[in-house]
Design a protein around this motif. Sequence first.
Motif, PDB file in Angstrom:
ATOM      1  N   TYR A 182     122.962 -54.924   1.709  1.00 16.48           N
ATOM      2  CA  TYR A 182     121.514 -55.204   1.506  1.00 16.48           C
ATOM      3  C   TYR A 182     120.566 -53.983   1.259  1.00 16.48           C
ATOM      4  CZ  TYR A 182     120.936 -54.398   6.496  1.00 16.48           C
ATOM      5  OH  TYR A 182     120.841 -53.977   7.772  1.00 16.48           O
ATOM      6  N   PRO A 183     119.329 -53.932   0.719  1.00 11.84           N
ATOM      7  CA  PRO A 183     118.764 -52.825   0.503  1.00 11.84           C
ATOM      8  C   PRO A 183     118.372 -51.723   1.601  1.00 11.84           C
ATOM      9  CG  PRO A 183     117.605 -54.702  -0.546  1.00 11.84           C
ATOM     10  CD  PRO A 183     118.659 -55.358   0.325  1.00 11.84           C
ATOM     11  N   GLU A 184     118.304 -52.278   2.865  1.00 11.74           N
ATOM     12  CA  GLU A 184     118.272 -51.290   3.929  1.00 11.74           C
ATOM     13  C   GLU A 184     119.720 -50.945   4.624  1.00 11.74           C
ATOM     14  OE1 GLU A 184     116.836 -54.525   4.050  1.00 11.74           O
ATOM     15  OE2 GLU A 184     114.748 -53.638   3.274  1.00 11.74           O
ATOM     16  N   GLY A 185     120.696 -51.380   4.090  1.00 12.41           N
ATOM     17  CA  GLY A 185     121.964 -51.025   4.854  1.00 12.41           C
ATOM     18  C   GLY A 185     123.179 -52.119   4.515  1.00 12.41           C
TER      19      GLY A 185
END
Length: 97
Positions: free
Chosen positions: A33-36
Amino acid sequence: MTTTKILPASCYEIRPPFLFRWEDSQHAHVLLYPEGIVKLNATGGEILQRCDGKTSVAELIDQLALSYNASDVDTIRNGVLNFLEVSHGKGWIRVKA
Protein backbone atom coordinates in the motif's frame (compact mmCIF):
# COMPACT_ATOMS: atom_id res chain seq x y z
CA MET A 1 -13.28 -1.05 18.38
CA THR A 2 -16.26 -2.31 16.42
CA THR A 3 -16.07 -5.80 15.01
CA THR A 4 -17.82 -6.86 11.84
CA LYS A 5 -19.79 -10.09 11.81
CA ILE A 6 -18.18 -12.36 9.22
CA LEU A 7 -20.99 -14.28 7.53
CA PRO A 8 -20.46 -17.69 5.88
CA ALA A 9 -22.08 -16.62 2.60
CA SER A 10 -20.09 -13.37 2.30
CA CYS A 11 -17.36 -13.04 -0.31
CA TYR A 12 -14.44 -10.75 0.46
CA GLU A 13 -11.95 -9.01 -1.79
CA ILE A 14 -8.77 -7.03 -1.23
CA ARG A 15 -9.69 -3.38 -0.75
CA PRO A 16 -7.93 -0.74 -2.84
CA PRO A 17 -5.34 0.71 -2.47
CA PHE A 18 -3.93 -2.58 -1.12
CA LEU A 19 -2.21 -4.91 -3.57
CA PHE A 20 -1.84 -8.57 -2.61
CA ARG A 21 0.98 -10.55 -4.19
CA TRP A 22 3.87 -12.95 -3.67
CA GLU A 23 7.13 -11.12 -3.03
CA ASP A 24 10.24 -13.19 -3.80
CA SER A 25 12.50 -10.90 -1.79
CA GLN A 26 10.31 -11.45 1.30
CA HIS A 27 9.69 -15.16 0.59
CA ALA A 28 6.08 -14.47 1.52
CA HIS A 29 2.78 -13.04 0.41
CA VAL A 30 2.53 -9.33 1.13
CA LEU A 31 0.03 -6.51 1.07
CA LEU A 32 1.49 -3.44 -0.56
CA TYR A 33 0.00 0.00 0.00
CA PRO A 34 1.20 3.58 -0.48
CA GLU A 35 2.56 3.89 3.07
CA GLY A 36 4.33 0.54 3.24
CA ILE A 37 4.12 -3.24 3.19
CA VAL A 38 2.57 -5.93 5.35
CA LYS A 39 4.39 -9.27 5.28
CA LEU A 40 1.95 -12.11 5.87
CA ASN A 41 2.63 -15.47 7.43
CA ALA A 42 1.85 -18.55 5.32
CA THR A 43 -1.67 -19.01 6.69
CA GLY A 44 -2.53 -15.33 6.29
CA GLY A 45 -1.36 -15.53 2.69
CA GLU A 46 -3.48 -18.64 2.09
CA ILE A 47 -6.56 -16.88 3.48
CA LEU A 48 -6.12 -13.60 1.59
CA GLN A 49 -5.31 -15.46 -1.62
CA ARG A 50 -8.86 -16.79 -1.46
CA CYS A 51 -10.38 -13.34 -0.87
CA ASP A 52 -11.07 -13.01 -4.57
CA GLY A 53 -14.62 -11.68 -4.42
CA LYS A 54 -15.98 -15.05 -5.60
CA THR A 55 -15.12 -17.50 -2.83
CA SER A 56 -17.48 -17.41 0.14
CA VAL A 57 -16.18 -17.56 3.68
CA ALA A 58 -17.70 -21.06 4.04
CA GLU A 59 -15.91 -22.24 0.87
CA LEU A 60 -12.68 -20.63 2.04
CA ILE A 61 -12.87 -22.54 5.34
CA ASP A 62 -13.63 -25.82 3.54
CA GLN A 63 -10.71 -25.29 1.13
CA LEU A 64 -8.26 -24.60 3.95
CA ALA A 65 -9.50 -27.55 6.01
CA LEU A 66 -8.90 -29.78 2.99
CA SER A 67 -5.55 -28.16 2.18
CA TYR A 68 -4.31 -28.60 5.75
CA ASN A 69 -5.91 -32.05 6.06
CA ALA A 70 -7.53 -30.80 9.27
CA SER A 71 -9.47 -33.18 11.44
CA ASP A 72 -10.70 -30.28 13.60
CA VAL A 73 -12.56 -27.97 11.22
CA ASP A 74 -13.73 -25.82 14.16
CA THR A 75 -10.14 -24.74 14.83
CA ILE A 76 -9.69 -23.79 11.16
CA ARG A 77 -13.05 -21.96 11.15
CA ASN A 78 -12.22 -19.97 14.30
CA GLY A 79 -8.78 -19.01 13.00
CA VAL A 80 -10.13 -17.92 9.61
CA LEU A 81 -12.97 -15.91 11.13
CA ASN A 82 -10.59 -14.19 13.53
CA PHE A 83 -8.13 -13.36 10.71
CA LEU A 84 -10.93 -12.02 8.49
CA GLU A 85 -12.30 -9.86 11.33
CA VAL A 86 -8.85 -8.37 11.96
CA SER A 87 -8.21 -7.91 8.22
CA HIS A 88 -11.55 -6.18 7.78
CA GLY A 89 -10.91 -4.01 10.82
CA LYS A 90 -7.55 -2.93 9.38
CA GLY A 91 -9.21 -2.10 6.07
CA TRP A 92 -7.37 -4.77 4.06
CA ILE A 93 -10.54 -6.48 2.80
CA ARG A 94 -14.14 -5.58 2.06
CA VAL A 95 -17.32 -7.48 1.26
CA LYS A 96 -17.78 -7.87 -2.49
CA ALA A 97 -20.98 -6.02 -3.34
